[in-house]
Design a protein around this motif. Structure first.
Motif, PDB file in Angstrom:
ATOM      1  N   GLY A 198     -20.895  13.315 -22.401  1.00 29.29           N
ATOM      2  CA  GLY A 198     -21.775  14.318 -22.398  1.00 29.29           C
ATOM      3  C   GLY A 198     -21.092  15.704 -22.227  1.00 29.29           C
ATOM      4  N   LEU A 199     -21.541  16.485 -22.988  1.00 30.76           N
ATOM      5  CA  LEU A 199     -20.793  17.881 -23.336  1.00 30.76           C
ATOM      6  C   LEU A 199     -21.846  19.032 -23.224  1.00 30.76           C
ATOM      7  N   LEU A 200     -21.617  20.162 -22.683  1.00 25.70           N
ATOM      8  CA  LEU A 200     -22.143  21.282 -22.925  1.00 25.70           C
ATOM      9  C   LEU A 200     -21.430  22.316 -23.771  1.00 25.70           C
ATOM     10  N   ARG A 201     -21.824  22.649 -25.005  1.00 20.11           N
ATOM     11  CA  ARG A 201     -21.245  23.164 -25.986  1.00 20.11           C
ATOM     12  C   ARG A 201     -21.275  24.810 -25.304  1.00 20.11           C
ATOM     13  N   GLY A 202     -20.150  25.575 -26.143  1.00 19.01           N
ATOM     14  CA  GLY A 202     -20.107  26.992 -25.932  1.00 19.01           C
ATOM     15  C   GLY A 202     -21.290  28.000 -26.166  1.00 19.01           C
ATOM     16  N   ASP A 203     -22.282  27.193 -27.140  1.00 14.58           N
ATOM     17  CA  ASP A 203     -23.541  27.956 -27.527  1.00 14.58           C
ATOM     18  C   ASP A 203     -24.656  27.524 -26.587  1.00 14.58           C
ATOM     19  N   GLY A 204     -24.332  26.802 -25.503  1.00 13.57           N
ATOM     20  CA  GLY A 204     -25.310  26.193 -24.699  1.00 13.57           C
ATOM     21  C   GLY A 204     -26.233  24.973 -24.864  1.00 13.57           C
ATOM     22  N   ARG A 205     -26.011  24.399 -25.963  1.00 11.77           N
ATOM     23  CA  ARG A 205     -26.677  22.989 -26.420  1.00 11.77           C
ATOM     24  C   ARG A 205     -25.709  21.894 -25.856  1.00 11.77           C
ATOM     25  N   GLU A 206     -26.452  20.843 -25.337  1.00 15.68           N
ATOM     26  CA  GLU A 206     -26.009  19.582 -25.053  1.00 15.68           C
ATOM     27  C   GLU A 206     -25.790  18.756 -25.994  1.00 15.68           C
ATOM     28  N   GLN A 207     -24.690  17.926 -26.185  1.00 18.51           N
ATOM     29  CA  GLN A 207     -24.276  17.044 -26.965  1.00 18.51           C
ATOM     30  C   GLN A 207     -23.426  15.665 -26.391  1.00 18.51           C
ATOM     31  N   THR A 208     -23.749  14.594 -26.825  1.00 21.00           N
ATOM     32  CA  THR A 208     -23.204  13.274 -26.459  1.00 21.00           C
ATOM     33  C   THR A 208     -22.210  12.748 -27.744  1.00 21.00           C
ATOM     34  N   VAL A 209     -21.082  12.822 -27.318  1.00 24.75           N
ATOM     35  CA  VAL A 209     -19.976  12.154 -28.459  1.00 24.75           C
ATOM     36  C   VAL A 209     -19.649  10.859 -28.041  1.00 24.75           C
ATOM     37  N   LYS A 210     -19.284  10.024 -29.000  1.00 24.13           N
ATOM     38  CA  LYS A 210     -18.475   8.655 -28.588  1.00 24.13           C
ATOM     39  C   LYS A 210     -17.259   9.000 -29.459  1.00 24.13           C
ATOM     40  N   ILE A 211     -16.141   8.560 -28.624  1.00 24.90           N
ATOM     41  CA  ILE A 211     -14.886   8.613 -29.290  1.00 24.90           C
ATOM     42  C   ILE A 211     -14.461   7.231 -29.685  1.00 24.90           C
ATOM     43  N   VAL A 212     -14.251   6.974 -31.155  1.00 20.50           N
ATOM     44  CA  VAL A 212     -14.176   5.864 -31.702  1.00 20.50           C
ATOM     45  C   VAL A 212     -12.882   6.017 -32.538  1.00 20.50           C
ATOM     46  N   GLY A 213     -12.461   4.731 -33.304  1.00 16.54           N
ATOM     47  CA  GLY A 213     -11.523   4.808 -34.224  1.00 16.54           C
ATOM     48  C   GLY A 213     -11.801   5.505 -35.466  1.00 16.54           C
ATOM     49  N   ILE A 214     -10.643   5.754 -36.340  1.00 12.24           N
ATOM     50  CA  ILE A 214     -10.812   6.574 -37.672  1.00 12.24           C
ATOM     51  C   ILE A 214     -11.788   5.869 -38.489  1.00 12.24           C
ATOM     52  N   ASP A 215     -11.788   4.533 -38.402  1.00 13.10           N
ATOM     53  CA  ASP A 215     -12.429   3.819 -39.679  1.00 13.10           C
ATOM     54  C   ASP A 215     -14.029   3.736 -38.872  1.00 13.10           C
ATOM     55  N   GLU A 216     -14.466   4.364 -37.977  1.00 10.75           N
ATOM     56  CA  GLU A 216     -15.583   4.113 -37.276  1.00 10.75           C
ATOM     57  C   GLU A 216     -16.490   5.546 -37.448  1.00 10.75           C
ATOM     58  N   ILE A 217     -15.918   6.478 -37.949  1.00 11.22           N
ATOM     59  CA  ILE A 217     -16.707   7.702 -37.735  1.00 11.22           C
ATOM     60  C   ILE A 217     -17.693   7.950 -38.463  1.00 11.22           C
ATOM     61  N   ASP A 218     -18.986   8.465 -37.681  1.00 10.78           N
ATOM     62  CA  ASP A 218     -20.325   8.563 -38.394  1.00 10.78           C
ATOM     63  C   ASP A 218     -20.737   9.686 -37.390  1.00 10.78           C
ATOM     64  N   THR A 219     -20.909  10.923 -37.970  1.00 14.57           N
ATOM     65  CA  THR A 219     -21.240  12.101 -37.314  1.00 14.57           C
ATOM     66  C   THR A 219     -22.715  12.008 -37.238  1.00 14.57           C
ATOM     67  N   ALA A 220     -23.592  11.216 -37.914  1.00 19.16           N
ATOM     68  CA  ALA A 220     -25.097  11.078 -37.690  1.00 19.16           C
ATOM     69  C   ALA A 220     -25.190  10.333 -36.398  1.00 19.16           C
ATOM     70  N   GLN A 221     -24.248   9.485 -35.998  1.00 18.32           N
ATOM     71  CA  GLN A 221     -24.338   9.018 -34.780  1.00 18.32           C
ATOM     72  C   GLN A 221     -23.552   9.523 -33.504  1.00 18.32           C
ATOM     73  N   ASN A 222     -22.895  10.642 -33.718  1.00 16.73           N
ATOM     74  CA  ASN A 222     -22.114  11.496 -32.826  1.00 16.73           C
ATOM     75  C   ASN A 222     -20.971  10.264 -32.672  1.00 16.73           C
ATOM     76  N   LYS A 223     -20.237   9.960 -33.540  1.00 18.91           N
ATOM     77  CA  LYS A 223     -18.991   9.091 -33.336  1.00 18.91           C
ATOM     78  C   LYS A 223     -18.024   9.659 -33.936  1.00 18.91           C
ATOM     79  N   ILE A 224     -17.013  10.168 -32.983  1.00 19.25           N
ATOM     80  CA  ILE A 224     -16.107  10.984 -33.580  1.00 19.25           C
ATOM     81  C   ILE A 224     -14.673  10.303 -33.283  1.00 19.25           C
ATOM     82  N   SER A 225     -13.591  10.497 -34.289  1.00 19.29           N
ATOM     83  CA  SER A 225     -12.289   9.822 -34.191  1.00 19.29           C
ATOM     84  C   SER A 225     -11.770  10.555 -33.106  1.00 19.29           C
ATOM     85  N   TRP A 226     -10.840   9.614 -32.385  1.00 24.26           N
ATOM     86  CA  TRP A 226     -10.138   9.641 -31.393  1.00 24.26           C
ATOM     87  C   TRP A 226      -8.765  10.796 -31.696  1.00 24.26           C
ATOM     88  N   ILE A 227      -8.587  10.981 -32.915  1.00 24.22           N
ATOM     89  CA  ILE A 227      -7.852  12.118 -33.488  1.00 24.22           C
ATOM     90  C   ILE A 227      -8.423  13.479 -33.830  1.00 24.22           C
TER      91      ILE A 227
END
Length: 163
Positions: free
Chosen positions: A96-125
């Protein structure tokens, strides 16, 4: 991705790659082979659309099968649910993050083959994940972007199942 870099992947990501490989090998490729064989029996192959398209599609499928096979062979499956409870960010974390612009966001750190920005899945790299990894809940990290620096506060770190 270089051969030196590990291909970390969650169990769900591993299963998705296996399912795609199974679909290609056992369903799509046999159907295309059947179409190509039928089309080849229709005579002149140079103007036979079914034959030409089928051969091209078969090459695409074979290329994807080779890619998936290599990705699965190189995969290191990491199950976030098995990680001991910690407030530090590693692969598989749901953060769970608080971004610089004040909005909260939740990201999931996953593998590069699993990236899905619509589901907030970001690559570990990815740049965001790289600045989060090894930081702890409550820490502030700095993300350098083309637009400038962004300060991000880590609100929560969980290790839960990632679908």
């Amino acid at each position: 991705m270089s051969t030196e870099t590990k291909n970390y992947i969650t169990p769900a990501g591993w299963q998705a790659l296996k399912d795609e490989l199974y679909q290609l090998v056992n369903k799509e490729r046999p159907e295309i082979v059947q179409i190509v064989n039928w089309a080849a029996g229709n005579g002149d192959r140079s103007e036979n659309g079914d034959y030409l398209y089928g051969k091209r599609r078969m090459r695409e499928i074979d290329r994807r099968i080779r890619f998936l096979t290599k990705r699965l062979e190189a995969a290191v499956v990491v199950d976030p649910e098995l990680r001991e409870a910690t407030d530090q960010v590693f692969f598989g974390a749901t953060v769970g993050l608080l971004r610089g612009d004040g909005r909260e966001q939740t990201v999931k750190i996953v593998g590069i083959d699993e990236i899905d920005t619509a589901q907030n899945k970001i690559s570990w790299i990815s740049p965001l994940a790289r600045c989060l990894i090894k930081a702890r809940e409550g820490d502030e990290v700095v993300l350098n972007t083309p637009e400038g620096r962004e300060e991000i506060e880590i609100l929560s770190v969980e290790y839960i199942k990632i679908d």
